[in-house]
Design a protein around this motif. Structure first.
Motif, mmCIF file in Angstrom:
data_model
loop_
_atom_site.group_PDB
_atom_site.id
_atom_site.type_symbol
_atom_site.label_atom_id
_atom_site.label_comp_id
_atom_site.label_asym_id
_atom_site.label_seq_id
_atom_site.Cartn_x
_atom_site.Cartn_y
_atom_site.Cartn_z
ATOM 1 N N PRO A 39 32.150 8.390 52.023
ATOM 2 C CA PRO A 39 30.919 8.272 51.283
ATOM 3 C C PRO A 39 30.417 6.780 51.424
ATOM 4 O O PRO A 39 31.304 5.602 51.617
ATOM 5 C CB PRO A 39 31.458 8.263 49.924
ATOM 6 C CG PRO A 39 32.786 8.945 49.968
ATOM 7 C CD PRO A 39 33.381 8.595 51.403
ATOM 8 N N VAL A 40 29.318 6.463 51.405
ATOM 9 C CA VAL A 40 28.502 5.183 51.589
ATOM 10 C C VAL A 40 28.912 4.241 50.527
ATOM 11 O O VAL A 40 28.901 4.781 49.449
ATOM 12 C CB VAL A 40 27.076 5.524 51.763
ATOM 13 C CG1 VAL A 40 26.077 4.139 51.644
ATOM 14 C CG2 VAL A 40 26.617 6.176 53.049
ATOM 15 N N MET A 41 29.397 2.963 50.658
ATOM 16 C CA MET A 41 29.587 2.058 49.539
ATOM 17 C C MET A 41 30.408 2.350 48.538
ATOM 18 O O MET A 41 30.145 2.230 47.410
ATOM 19 C CB MET A 41 28.286 1.592 49.114
ATOM 20 C CG MET A 41 27.213 0.592 50.033
ATOM 21 S SD MET A 41 25.608 -0.099 49.560
ATOM 22 C CE MET A 41 26.381 -1.257 48.633
ATOM 23 N N LEU A 42 31.455 3.368 48.928
ATOM 24 C CA LEU A 42 32.448 3.964 48.048
ATOM 25 C C LEU A 42 32.834 3.051 46.859
ATOM 26 O O LEU A 42 33.105 2.917 45.674
ATOM 27 C CB LEU A 42 33.492 4.805 48.692
ATOM 28 C CG LEU A 42 34.505 5.406 47.937
ATOM 29 C CD1 LEU A 42 33.973 6.442 46.784
ATOM 30 C CD2 LEU A 42 35.719 6.052 48.639
ATOM 31 N N ARG B 101 27.813 3.416 32.194
ATOM 32 C CA ARG B 101 27.270 2.746 33.452
ATOM 33 C C ARG B 101 26.436 3.874 34.309
ATOM 34 O O ARG B 101 27.153 4.631 34.504
ATOM 35 C CB ARG B 101 28.292 1.844 34.364
ATOM 36 C CG ARG B 101 28.423 0.635 33.341
ATOM 37 C CD ARG B 101 29.765 -0.202 34.004
ATOM 38 N NE ARG B 101 30.075 -1.316 33.379
ATOM 39 C CZ ARG B 101 29.996 -2.524 33.979
ATOM 40 N NH1 ARG B 101 30.121 -2.466 35.383
ATOM 41 N NH2 ARG B 101 30.099 -3.707 33.387
ATOM 42 N N ILE B 102 25.589 3.322 35.091
ATOM 43 C CA ILE B 102 24.927 4.138 36.175
ATOM 44 C C ILE B 102 24.890 3.440 37.415
ATOM 45 O O ILE B 102 24.441 2.226 37.676
ATOM 46 C CB ILE B 102 23.561 4.784 35.603
ATOM 47 C CG1 ILE B 102 22.904 5.463 36.677
ATOM 48 C CG2 ILE B 102 22.438 3.338 35.173
ATOM 49 C CD1 ILE B 102 21.727 5.999 36.254
ATOM 50 N N ALA B 103 25.098 3.976 38.536
ATOM 51 C CA ALA B 103 24.958 3.404 39.954
ATOM 52 C C ALA B 103 24.090 4.387 40.669
ATOM 53 O O ALA B 103 24.391 5.655 40.703
ATOM 54 C CB ALA B 103 26.309 3.249 40.478
ATOM 55 N N VAL B 104 23.094 3.929 41.456
ATOM 56 C CA VAL B 104 22.293 4.470 42.057
ATOM 57 C C VAL B 104 22.165 4.053 43.585
ATOM 58 O O VAL B 104 21.841 2.995 43.486
ATOM 59 C CB VAL B 104 20.648 4.690 41.667
ATOM 60 C CG1 VAL B 104 19.931 5.672 42.516
ATOM 61 C CG2 VAL B 104 20.879 5.064 40.197
ATOM 62 N N LEU B 105 22.706 4.888 44.635
ATOM 63 C CA LEU B 105 22.178 4.727 46.019
ATOM 64 C C LEU B 105 21.212 5.399 46.592
ATOM 65 O O LEU B 105 20.994 6.461 46.553
ATOM 66 C CB LEU B 105 23.443 5.147 46.866
ATOM 67 C CG LEU B 105 24.801 4.412 46.963
ATOM 68 C CD1 LEU B 105 25.719 5.144 47.363
ATOM 69 C CD2 LEU B 105 24.597 3.178 47.882
ATOM 70 N N SER B 106 20.206 4.591 47.062
ATOM 71 C CA SER B 106 18.829 5.105 47.595
ATOM 72 C C SER B 106 19.038 4.694 48.971
ATOM 73 O O SER B 106 19.434 3.782 49.546
ATOM 74 C CB SER B 106 17.793 4.665 46.848
ATOM 75 O OG SER B 106 17.605 3.250 46.514
ATOM 76 N N LEU C 251 22.072 -0.271 46.687
ATOM 77 C CA LEU C 251 22.608 0.197 45.419
ATOM 78 C C LEU C 251 22.354 -0.653 44.375
ATOM 79 O O LEU C 251 21.959 -1.876 44.424
ATOM 80 C CB LEU C 251 24.213 0.016 45.648
ATOM 81 C CG LEU C 251 25.135 0.034 44.482
ATOM 82 C CD1 LEU C 251 25.273 1.858 44.275
ATOM 83 C CD2 LEU C 251 26.457 -0.443 44.961
ATOM 84 N N ARG C 252 21.853 0.023 43.213
ATOM 85 C CA ARG C 252 21.585 -0.576 41.766
ATOM 86 C C ARG C 252 22.414 0.021 40.798
ATOM 87 O O ARG C 252 22.596 1.156 40.888
ATOM 88 C CB ARG C 252 20.016 -0.415 41.536
ATOM 89 C CG ARG C 252 18.987 -1.225 42.541
ATOM 90 C CD ARG C 252 17.622 -1.014 42.294
ATOM 91 N NE ARG C 252 16.829 -1.515 43.210
ATOM 92 C CZ ARG C 252 16.421 -2.583 43.124
ATOM 93 N NH1 ARG C 252 16.794 -3.583 42.224
ATOM 94 N NH2 ARG C 252 15.644 -3.207 44.105
ATOM 95 N N GLY C 253 22.735 -1.063 39.978
ATOM 96 C CA GLY C 253 23.559 -0.448 38.850
ATOM 97 C C GLY C 253 23.090 -1.149 37.410
ATOM 98 O O GLY C 253 22.473 -2.265 37.434
ATOM 99 N N ALA C 254 23.357 -0.245 36.377
ATOM 100 C CA ALA C 254 22.889 -0.838 35.151
ATOM 101 C C ALA C 254 23.995 -0.303 34.105
ATOM 102 O O ALA C 254 24.695 0.825 34.252
ATOM 103 C CB ALA C 254 21.444 -0.307 34.810
ATOM 104 N N GLN C 255 23.997 -0.997 32.864
ATOM 105 C CA GLN C 255 25.000 -0.625 31.567
ATOM 106 C C GLN C 255 24.082 -0.343 30.595
ATOM 107 O O GLN C 255 23.129 -1.229 30.088
ATOM 108 C CB GLN C 255 25.809 -1.511 31.448
ATOM 109 C CG GLN C 255 26.883 -1.407 30.419
ATOM 110 C CD GLN C 255 27.783 -2.497 30.034
ATOM 111 O OE1 GLN C 255 27.749 -3.450 30.520
ATOM 112 N NE2 GLN C 255 28.860 -2.088 29.508
ATOM 113 N N ARG C 256 24.228 0.626 29.771
ATOM 114 C CA ARG C 256 23.664 1.051 28.414
ATOM 115 C C ARG C 256 24.309 0.147 27.375
ATOM 116 O O ARG C 256 25.340 0.079 27.193
ATOM 117 C CB ARG C 256 23.879 2.443 28.233
ATOM 118 C CG ARG C 256 23.177 3.217 26.885
ATOM 119 C CD ARG C 256 21.743 2.894 27.132
ATOM 120 N NE ARG C 256 21.000 3.540 26.045
ATOM 121 C CZ ARG C 256 20.532 4.815 25.702
ATOM 122 N NH1 ARG C 256 20.816 5.562 26.754
ATOM 123 N NH2 ARG C 256 19.984 5.072 24.505
#
Length: 333
Positions: A23-26, A255-260, A322-327
């Motif tokens: 997987p990419v950037m695992l 937390r959310i992580a999104v690979l585009s 890759l972008r990440g954010a925390q609620r």
């Protein structure tokens, strides 16, 4: 544009567990999500299961976590089901598009989750299966549907859409500067014979483009194929609904992580995260009331890129962002 690289093991075929999918950037994805998943009873959602590489790693690294994994591709669910079977009831696999996340969680009786992962784009399995029509490097039926049980194929788009709509799609989703020239050629050719295979389209694009346009940016058909894939699967419209829904499903501290894999996806993710991390207070307030405070904290400075070593090992990682954010707060109505 692919999500997982593969390397054949033992000289056999690629499929049914004979290959290892990288997987990419695992590691970075796991590290981003880790603080939210190390507690008891954590639930993580893999919104883009694919061949199950990220999901398997999440289950292995966080022994107490429960995984809910979504994919619109039934073949991906079947293969991943075999891969994740050793984890038993800790993994729940669901045939769904990722903007259906709220309904999926509701049916499972899950109010909030602690982690969400998106790995957007086309999975390696879809690229590597010649008959799916995603790849421009091999001749195949022009299908491109991630869920082959519903929707219109790429061939139907090419053969039936009005010229103006095709130009809009190529410009908006493929960022193709030569959209008018390509569409003129498509319209001329489809009147002689409808399109059915990818090789004919690739050849048409090569012939339609001026020499200068063919010298840059890899395969000249790449942008058109991307545009058709996004249109066929409604990817941007789905993503526009899915990212806010995923943020809403996060528990405080989640937390959310999104690979585009292309700028259109990344821009959309960036906008949702930036809006969540900004105050909505009218200017000039001496004290910002709770309801105007940011809901998110950004975990990445801009978009993080894969390392040179990873790109060398897995060429499909090259365009990843890759972008990440925390609620950090509840929504206050």
């Amino acid at each position: 544009m692919g999500r997982e690289a593969h390397s054949n093991v033992g000289g056999g075929g690629r499929r049914e567990g004979q290959s290892r999918h990288v997987p990419v950037m695992l590691q970075r994805c796991l590290d981003l999500l880790a603080p939210a998943l190390e507690g008891p009873d954590a639930v993580v959602v893999d919104c883009t299961l694919g061949l199950g590489g990220h999901s398997e790693a999440l289950l292995e690294r966080f022994p107490g976590v429960r995984l809910v994994a979504l994919d619109r591709d039934k073949e991906a669910l079947r293969l991943s089901g075999d891969r994740l079977a050793p984890h038993g009831e800790r993994a729940t696999l669901v045939h769904a598009v990722y903007d259906e996340l709220p309904e999926v969680l509701h049916k499972l009786g899950i109010a909030r989750v602690q982690g969400v992962l998106f790995d957007l784009g086309v999975s390696s399995m879809q690229l590597d299966e010649a008959d799916r029509g995603f790849a421009y490097a091999q001749d195949a039926p022009l299908d491109m549907r991630m869920d082959q049980t519903s929707g219109v194929s790429a061939a139907e788009v090419l053969n039936t859409y009005p010229p103006g709509e095709l130009v809009r799609i190529l410009r908006a989703y493929g960022e193709e500067k030569q959209a008018k020239r390509i569409v003129s050629a498509i319209v001329r050719e489809r009147e002689k014979e409808p399109f059915s295979t990818s090789a004919r389209l690739v050849e048409l694009i090569r012939d339609a483009l001026p020499q200068a346009a063919k010298r840059t940016g890899g395969n000249p058909a790449k942008r058109t194929f991307q545009a058709l894939r996004i249109e066929v699967n409604g990817e941007l419209a789905v993503l526009e609904r899915a990212i806010p829904a995923a943020v809403k499903a996060l528990d405080v501290g989640g937390r959310i992580a999104v690979l585009s894999y292309h700028s259109l996806e990344d821009r959309l993710v960036k906008q949702v995260f930036a809006a969540g991390a900004a105050t909505t207070a009218p200017p000039g307030l001496p004290v910002v009331p709770e309801r105007y405070q940011p809901r998110l904290k950004l975990l990445t400075r801009g978009a993080e890129l894969p390392t040179e070593e990873e790109i060398a090992e897995n060429r499909r990682a090259a365009p990843a962002r890759l972008r990440g954010a925390q609620r950090i707060r509840e929504d206050i109505e």
